[in-house]
Structure formats: structure tokens, C-alpha cells
Design a protein around this motif. Structure first.
Motif, PDB file in Angstrom:
ATOM      1  N   TYR A  60      30.628 -24.681  33.894  1.00 17.06           N
ATOM      2  CA  TYR A  60      31.601 -24.995  32.842  1.00 17.06           C
ATOM      3  C   TYR A  60      30.886 -25.386  31.552  1.00 17.06           C
ATOM      4  O   TYR A  60      31.297 -24.993  30.452  1.00 17.06           O
ATOM      5  N   GLN A  65      31.829 -20.377  33.966  1.00 15.67           N
ATOM      6  CA  GLN A  65      32.564 -20.707  35.181  1.00 15.67           C
ATOM      7  C   GLN A  65      33.165 -19.454  35.805  1.00 15.67           C
ATOM      8  O   GLN A  65      33.313 -18.413  35.159  1.00 15.67           O
ATOM      9  N   LYS A  69      39.725 -17.633  39.458  1.00 19.34           N
ATOM     10  CA  LYS A  69      40.969 -18.397  39.373  1.00 19.34           C
ATOM     11  C   LYS A  69      41.876 -17.859  38.282  1.00 19.34           C
ATOM     12  O   LYS A  69      43.101 -17.900  38.409  1.00 19.34           O
ATOM     13  N   TYR A  70      41.290 -17.346  37.192  1.00 19.50           N
ATOM     14  CA  TYR A  70      42.113 -16.784  36.113  1.00 19.50           C
ATOM     15  C   TYR A  70      42.712 -15.445  36.542  1.00 19.50           C
ATOM     16  O   TYR A  70      43.863 -15.135  36.197  1.00 19.50           O
ATOM     17  N   THR A 411      37.530 -30.075  32.438  1.00 24.15           N
ATOM     18  CA  THR A 411      37.523 -28.734  33.034  1.00 24.15           C
ATOM     19  C   THR A 411      38.929 -28.146  33.115  1.00 24.15           C
ATOM     20  O   THR A 411      39.132 -26.940  32.910  1.00 24.15           O
ATOM     21  N   SER A 412      39.932 -28.993  33.422  1.00 31.12           N
ATOM     22  CA  SER A 412      41.301 -28.462  33.528  1.00 31.12           C
ATOM     23  C   SER A 412      41.787 -27.973  32.168  1.00 31.12           C
ATOM     24  O   SER A 412      42.478 -26.929  32.084  1.00 31.12           O
ATOM     25  N   ASP A 415      40.237 -24.677  31.474  1.00 32.38           N
ATOM     26  CA  ASP A 415      40.941 -23.606  32.198  1.00 32.38           C
ATOM     27  C   ASP A 415      42.198 -23.181  31.440  1.00 32.38           C
ATOM     28  O   ASP A 415      42.490 -21.971  31.323  1.00 32.38           O
ATOM     29  N   GLN A 418      41.250 -21.076  28.541  1.00 30.21           N
ATOM     30  CA  GLN A 418      40.879 -19.719  28.960  1.00 30.21           C
ATOM     31  C   GLN A 418      42.116 -18.892  29.281  1.00 30.21           C
ATOM     32  O   GLN A 418      42.203 -17.712  28.895  1.00 30.21           O
TER      33      GLN A 418
END
Length: 806
Positions: A60, A65, A69-70, A411-412, A415, A418
Motif C-alpha cells: 500500500y 497493493q 479486491k477491486y 488503507t480502507s 481502497d 482506487q
């Protein structure tokens, strides 16, 4: 994640001999392996989870990262065939990490050594007492110097403080013992030799990204003191809730060592041992290597756990009473008990001290490569029973064994940024440009008047080049023409609102990162407000620095710990290290002579502290104080130069207060001197005026005296002249008197003669008259007058009184 709390460590309440045994060391190594590398009930091991978490945080921080997940978020049942997106992560966190790390790494500091042993404290106290004596006897010493030319000062008079307040500041700023200077130079040489600045940047990066940093110091006879960076992902340690890990009893790190390096480090290994190690390693490799580093493994590397284990040992001495009555002390092992059946006095002295063991275990095997009591244990001289581990660890935001970091907090939000970025790509991919609607039937009704019809291509060329359109309101039959405007624009603005919404969403999460980390716009100057005052911007930047100060303090703690460890190892360097000569040349012969004395006498104990140089905001505040003092003429320009040279803001402000007081006292004294000088000048002026009047009076009196003298001289001359004149007159008078006397005598004689003559004449006359009277009577004639006419009388006298002196 749940882990077993069962302890597999051997008992520490055993003999020292058993603790030194191979089996005891193997039990300690396997207990550490069981706690950190055992996978129970399908869960990953504690070590693997730690590595995976740290690995993800580092990804990250680099903007690398995982994008899976994306893809899972945007796919429909795993289908991404309709999406053509750039999945590369936006490196938004990298910027904030660089701001923190680079900003902190630029902060400079000085390592200060403070001699806190009895000998050093005695020297410091004696120096302070000598300065106090000089301060208290200053006037007497000055008089002795002036009258008898005897210098009674114990210290340099020019550098002598004026009062106790200045003495306290002088002791903090200027006083340094020789051993303290030598110690500071030794620490500087050791850190420069180990490239500590590069190590410092690495653990500051770890503190920002992972929330934990670690450094290792060690000593060996080939290299001397060595400072190594420790990757927190490879660390193992006992449970601790302290950010400074001072209560841990074991610590270690896992290293992947090539076989050839393993043979060099442990020369006692034979060929069969190396083959057995390779065989067992290959079988158990997957248990301890995290997935992200498995591609880096090969058959020639071995995972070795290097660890320190802290326990205690008993120092036992037999006390025997000799024949003379004195006590003789003999070292014994911890199993010694004084004999009860022998005559004479026997006793036992016991002291428990901490001790450190070093071990090396090949993970996944029962092969213990090393287990021994540490040869160069670091013991503070103030407390010999304590021992310091080779590893220095700090995690400023740890709670219940869980470590928090700056990157972990955001980090959240990264995300979401992103995902917003990917959604923006989707919206942009589905947006179409604005077009035009062309009514072909409307164009057919238009005749340009030159024999040509208004065809669609001609109409589009005219519209795009000039923006003009030709149309007819009526058809050729005279009816209303519904296509009188044959070309119309078609606007497609449905995507614009979505883009603005996504941009707002992007900025929202970016601001959330700023709010959570405390890294506002003023910290990096990315979007400065043109309407905000400079002071407001600086205040915002200062607040941002405050939000990350725990990272700075954690790094300074590691530096102080490393410096303290180096300080404890300096004696080992001078006594054992083969690099002693180079070390001596680097420090200087004079300082090393002092350090050798310290090594031999074991008297000195240093307290190490870090003096952090002020940041830009602190310097600005100090400079503001200096400028205000200069404007108010409370200090001189020389004082301002001295203040700017001081690295400690606290000491600089204290010195500023003292210099202001001295300047005020000096100005007050100068004012009093000016008043006295003015009064003295007035007095001198009055005295001069009085003297002038006196001189004038004296001149006048002198003139009068001279005039009187002249008058007296003139009077004397007059009197002399009068005297001479009187003398002459007296002589003349005398002569005249003599002459007169002579004349008088002559006259008297003449008178007598005349008298006689007259008498005779009177007698004759009388006789004549008588005869006449007789004749008259006889003749009867009238009376005859016999009086003279007066011309024959000379009378009134002659006197010289008019010629008497006046």
C-alpha cells in the motif's frame, strides 16, 4: 486471529550449568518456533500473519497493493469481459509516507554524553564550587590583582558567569568534561562507520508504514561494533504491551542464509551436517516462508532463527574465615552449599544477576547451530545486575500486542479512492461526444438558387465551419415546413454529473486520509490558500507535525538506545577489537587516552540523551523573539548571533532572558553613569565657572594689588621725592634759617646797634626835642609832631611753614 497461549519454554529455575547445556538451548529455540511458526487448526502461524500484514502495508505504501479486491468489487460473478480498465493502483499513500519520512529524516540532532558516575559528578561539583567562589570573591580578587598583582581566580575571568542563573546555563551549554567529549566523538565515529544515517531512514520508513522499528547492535573481534538494520517482518519476540519492549525476555529474527555463508558462520558444521540441513529444509520450507517471498527461495538458502534469551544466573561465593580472623572469598558455582561438618567459619554469598544467551536454530529441524552465554553483554555500570539485549525495538502505537501504523489507518480510504478511480474510467468509457441531427427531408426543400440542391454534406460543412444553417419555413407547395431547421445539435450531458460526483467522492476520501493522518495541505504545500495568512499556514503545518511527532520520538528513542549500547561497548572496542588503531586515529590520541583510563578504571557511566535541533517553526519563533528584542534594543547584534548558534530552543530562550536582563542592567548602569557624568560635567562646569570667576576675581585682585603696589610705589616715590624735597627744603630752610639767624643776629646786632643808635638818637632827639621843647616853651611856639610816616617799618615776620611736607 486466535493463537495458543500454552508455554513451551523450559523452566528458568534450574542450575546455571543446565542453562548452558545444548538441550536447554534447543528447548528454548523450539519453544520460540512453536509460538511463532506453529500452524494450528488451519490458521496461519503468527509469524506468517505478521509477514503478510507487513507485506500488504508495504505494498500500500508503494502503491502496489493487490488489485484482486477491486476486480471482485466490479465483476459480476467473476466476469470482467465487459470492462476495459487500467487496474494499476493510484499511489496516493506513497505521497503521505514520503512527506512524513523525508520530513523526519531531515531533522538533525546531536548525541550528548553526560558523565553520571561518582567521579564525574565529583568533578562537575568541584568545578561549580570553584566558579561560585570566583563569583563571590570577584571584587576581592580584582583588588588583589590591582594592588598586589596576584591572580586569585580559579577559572578564566572573561568566561566567568555573573550569578547563579548564568552558572546553570553555563553548565548546560559550555561545560564539558574530557571524557564526555571523547565519548561523543567515539559515538560519532562508530555511527558514521556503520552508515547509521541510512539505517535511520529505513527504520523511520518502517515506523511510518508498519508502526514498528528495530535495530541490532553487536560486537565481534573481526569487525568491532556493528549496527544492523532489522526488518520487523522477520522479528519474533515475547509478548509485550510496552511501546519500548523493555519487558521482553526473548527476541530474535529469521534470516535466509546461503549454505556457503552458513558454513562460514558455523565452521564446526561438517559436510554430513550440511547435507542433513538441506534435506530437512527442503521438506519443511513451506511451513515458514510466506507466499510473497516463496519465489525468492532456492535450495541453497536456509532459514535460521537467531535469538537472544534473557534469564538469570547466581553469583555464589564461599566465605571462609582465615587464621588471622580475616574473611577470604572464593568464587563457587550456584550449587555450592557451605559445609556444615567442618570446623571454622564458613559462609555463602549469593547474588542473582540477569544474563543473556545467544542461540541459532535452523527452522523446521532440531539442529541448534549455536547456544552460549553472550560474551559481550551490555551491563549499565549504574546497575550491574541488569543486562541489555542486542535488539532495540519500538512500536509507539501498540496495544494488547497489536501494532497500529499511519498506513494501516488509511488503507480502507485508499481502497475507496482506487474504486472511485476505476468508476471514473467506466463513466468516461461510456461517455459519447455531442452530435447533430440532420433532417434530410428539410434539406430537399431548399434550393440554393444556383441550380444546385442543398445536400447533407454541404450543409454539414457549412454548419461546422460557420455555424450557419439554411432552411425554409414553407414547402414548395406553400405549406408550413416542419423541417425548417434541418440541422440541430444533440448534447449528451448525462456523464458530466456522474464525473463531478465521482470527483467529489475522490476528494472526500482524500480529505479523510488527511484528517486521519493529520497531514494537511499546509504540510506539503500542495494546495495553499492564497487568502490565508502566512502565520495561519505555518500554524497548520505545525499542527500537522504534532500529529506525527510520535514517529519522530520513536525514532529518537531507537537512536538513543543505539548510542547507549555503543557507549557500553566502547571499552570492548579499545580492549579487544582489531580495529582499535583505526578507532584511535578517528577519535584522536588525546581523547583515546581518556577513554583508556575509563576502560581501565571502570569509573565512568554515561547518560546518553538526544538534543534535537529545532524545526523551521521553532526557529521562526526564536527568530521572532530575537527580532523583537533587537527592535526594543534589549540585546545587541552579537547576542543575536550567539542565540542563533544555539541548537536547543529551550537554552536559547533562557540565554535570551539572561542577555536581556544583562542588557537592561547595563543600560540602567550606563544611564546612571550618564547621569553621574552629566552631574559631574555640570559640577565641573560650575567649578570651571567658579574657577573662572575666581580667576577673574584673582586677576582683579591682582590688578588691584598691582595697582595698589604701583600706587604704593608711586606714593613711596612721591614720599621719597617729598622727602628729598623736604630734605632740600630743610637744607634750604636750614641754610636760610642759618642765614636768617645770621641775619637775625646781624639784625639783632644791628637792632641793638640801631637801638643803641636810636637810643642814642632818641636820646639825641629826646635831648633835641627836649631842647626844642624847652626852646618851644621858651620861645612859645605851637606843638610839634614827632611821628614817622610808616615807610620805615618792616614787620609781619617771615615764615617757611608753607614749604612743610603735606
Amino acid at each position: 486471529m486466535a493463537y495458543s497461549n500454552k508455554s513451551y519454554f523450559p523452566s528458568q529455575v534450574v542450575s546455571d550449568a543446565e542453562k548452558l547445556s545444548y538441550d536447554y538451548g534447543l528447548k528454548v529455540g523450539k519453544a520460540i518456533e512453536q509460538e511463532w511458526f506453529n500452524e494450528e487448526q488451519g490458521y496461519n502461524s503468527k509469524y506468517k500473519n505478521s509477514q503478510n500484514n507487513f507485506h500488504n502495508l508495504r505494498l500500500y505504501a508503494r502503491g502496489e497493493q493487490s488489485i484482486q479486491k477491486y476486480k471482485d468489487e466490479l465483476s459480476i460473478n467473476g466476469d470482467l469481459s465487459y470492462l476495459n480498465l487500467d487496474w494499476k493502483p493510484v499511489p496516493i499513500i506513497s505521497k503521505f509516507v514520503d512527506i512524513v519520512v523525508n520530513g523526519i529524516a531531515e531533522r538533525t540532532y546531536d548525541i550528548k554524553a553526560y558523565s553520571q558516575d561518582p567521579h564525574g559528578m565529583k568533578q562537575r561539583t568541584e568545578y561549580m564550587e570553584s566558579v561560585m567562589r570566583d563569583i563571590q570573591t570577584k571584587e576581592f580578587n580584582d583588588v588583589a590583582k590591582q594592588t598586589m598583582n596576584i591572580d586569585l581566580y580559579e577559572n578564566d575571568k572573561d568566561k566567568l558567569p555573573e550569578n547563579t542563573e548564568e552558572l546553570e546555563l553555563h553548565m548546560q551549554m559550555n561545560y564539558k568534561q574530557a571524557v564526555e567529549l571523547a565519548e561523543e566523538q567515539a559515538l560519532k565515529v562508530l555511527m558514521e562507520g556503520n552508515n547509521y544515517e541510512l539505517i535511520k531512514k529505513r527504520f523511520y520508513y518502517d515506523l511510518t508504514v508498519l508502526g514498528i522499528g528495530a535495530v541490532k547492535t553487536s560486537f565481534n573481534t573481526s569487525e568491532g561494533v556493528v549496527i544492523d538494520y532489522v526488518d520487523p517482518a522477520n522479528l519474533v519476540y515475547s509478548y509485550s504491551d510496552s511501546p519500548y519492549f523493555e519487558d521482553i525476555y526473548y527476541v530474535g529474527e529469521v534470516k535466509s542464509i546461503p549454505v556457503n555463508e552458513l558454513a562460514k558462520q558455523f565452521p564446526h558444521l561438517e559436510q554430513s551436517d550440511l547435507e542433513d540441513i538441506i534435506k530437512n529444509k527442503s521438506h519443511n520450507r513451506s511451513n515458514y516462508n510466506s507466499s510473497y517471498s516463496s519465489n525468492k527461495e532456492d535450495n541453497n538458502t536456509i532459514q535460521v532463527l537467531y535469538f537472544n534469551y534473557k534469564t538469570y544466573m547466581n553469583e555464589v561465593y564461599k566465605v571462609k574465615e582465615s587464621g588471622t580472623g580475616a574473611d577470604k572469598i572464593i568464587p563457587k558455582d550456584d550449587q555450592f552449599n557451605p559445609p556444615q561438618d567442618k570446623e571454622g567459619g564458613y559462609g555463602k554469598l549469593l547474588r542473582s544477576i540477569e544474563t543473556l544467551y545467544e542461540g541459532a536454530l535452523i527452522l523446521g529441524t532440531d539442529k541448534l547451530l549455536k547456544w552460549e552465554m553472550s560474551k559481550n553483554m551490555m551491563r549499565p555500570k549504574s546497575d550491574y545486575t541488569k543486562v541489555k539485549m542486542n535488539y532495540s525495538i519500538v512500536a509507539p502505537r501498540i496495544y494488547d500486542g497489536k501494532i497500529d501504523s499511519l498506513v494501516k489507518r488509511v488503507t480502507s480510504f485508499a481502497d475507496m479512492i482506487q474504486l472511485t478511480h476505476l468508476k471514473l474510467q467506466q463513466v468516461m468509457a461510456r461517455m459519447v461526444p455531442d452530435g447533430v441531427y440532420l433532417d434530410a427531408d428539410g434539406l430537399a426543400e431548399i434550393d440554393l438558387g444556383n441550380g444546385t440542391n442543398y445536400n447533407p454534406q454541404e450543409a454539414l460543412n457549412m454548419f461546422f465551419q460557420t455555424g450557419s444553417v439554411i432552411g425554409r419555413s414553407f414547402t414548395s407547395e406553400g405549406d408550413m415546413n416542419p423541417g425548417k431547421v434541418p440541422i440541430q445539435e444533440i448534447t449528451s450531458g448525462s456523464g458530466g454529473n456522474k464525473i463531478q460526483a465521482l470527483i467529489g467522492n475522490y476528494n472526500y476520501y482524500l480529505q479523510m486520509i488527511r484528517d486521519v493522518t493529520g497531514l494537511n495541505e499546509a504540510r506539503d504545500g500542495s494546495t495553499p490558500d492564497k487568502n490565508a495568512l502566512v502565520g495561519v499556514q505555518k500554524l497548520a503545518a505545525a499542527n500537522s507535525n504534532t500529529a506525527t511527532r510520535h514517529i519522530l520520538q520513536a525514532g529518537l528513542f531507537l537512536t538513543a538506545e543505539v548510542a547507549e549500547c555503543l557507549s557500553l561497548r566502547v571499552s570492548d572496542i579499545i580492549e579487544y577489537s582489531p580495529t582499535r588503531d583505526a578507532f584511535i586515529n578517528a577519535i584522536g590520541v588525546h581523547n583515546v587516552a581518556t577513554l583508556e583510563e575509563m576502560s581501565n578504571l571502570h569509573l565512568y557511566d554515561f547518560g546518553i540523551f538526544i538534543q534535537l535541533q529545532p524545526d523551521v517553526e521553532e526557529k521562526a519563533m526564536l527568530e521572532n523573539n530575537i527580532q523583537m528584542a533587537l527592535q526594543q534594543q534589549n540585546i545587541n547584534i552579537e547576542d543575536a548571533i550567539d542565540l542563533r548558534e544555539i541548537k536547543s530552543i529551550k537554552l536559547a530562550n533562557q540565554l535570551l532572558k539572561i542577555r536581556r536582563k544583562k542588557k537592561e542592567e547595563k543600560d540602567r548602569q550606563m544611564q546612571m553613569e550618564n547621569i553621574q557624568a552629566q552631574a559631574q560635567a555640570n559640577q565641573q562646569s560650575a567649578q570651571a565657572a567658579a574657577q573662572v570667576d575666581m580667576q577673574k576675581e584673582q586677576a582683579l585682585n591682582s590688578s588691584k594689588a598691582e595697582l595698589m603696589q604701583v600706587e604704593a610705589q608711586l606714593q613711596a616715590q612721591k614720599m621719597r621725592a617729598e622727602a628729598e624735597l623736604k630734605k632740600e627744603l630743610m637744607m634750604l630752610e636750614f641754610e636760610m634759617n642759618m642765614q636768617l639767624k645770621g641775619l637775625e643776629v646781624e639784625g639783632q646786632k644791628q637792632r641793638e646797634k640801631e637801638k643803641e643808635d636810636r637810643k642814642d638818637e632818641r636820646t639825641k632827639i629826646q635831648a633835641s626835642q627836649q631842647s626844642e621843647m624847652i626852646e618851644q616853651r621858651n620861645s612859645g611856639k605851637p606843638p610839634k609832631n614827632f611821628e614817622s610816616s610808616g615807610n620805615d617799618i618792616m614787620g609781619g615776620g617771615f615764615d617757611l611753614g608753607a614749604f612743610e611736607p603735606s
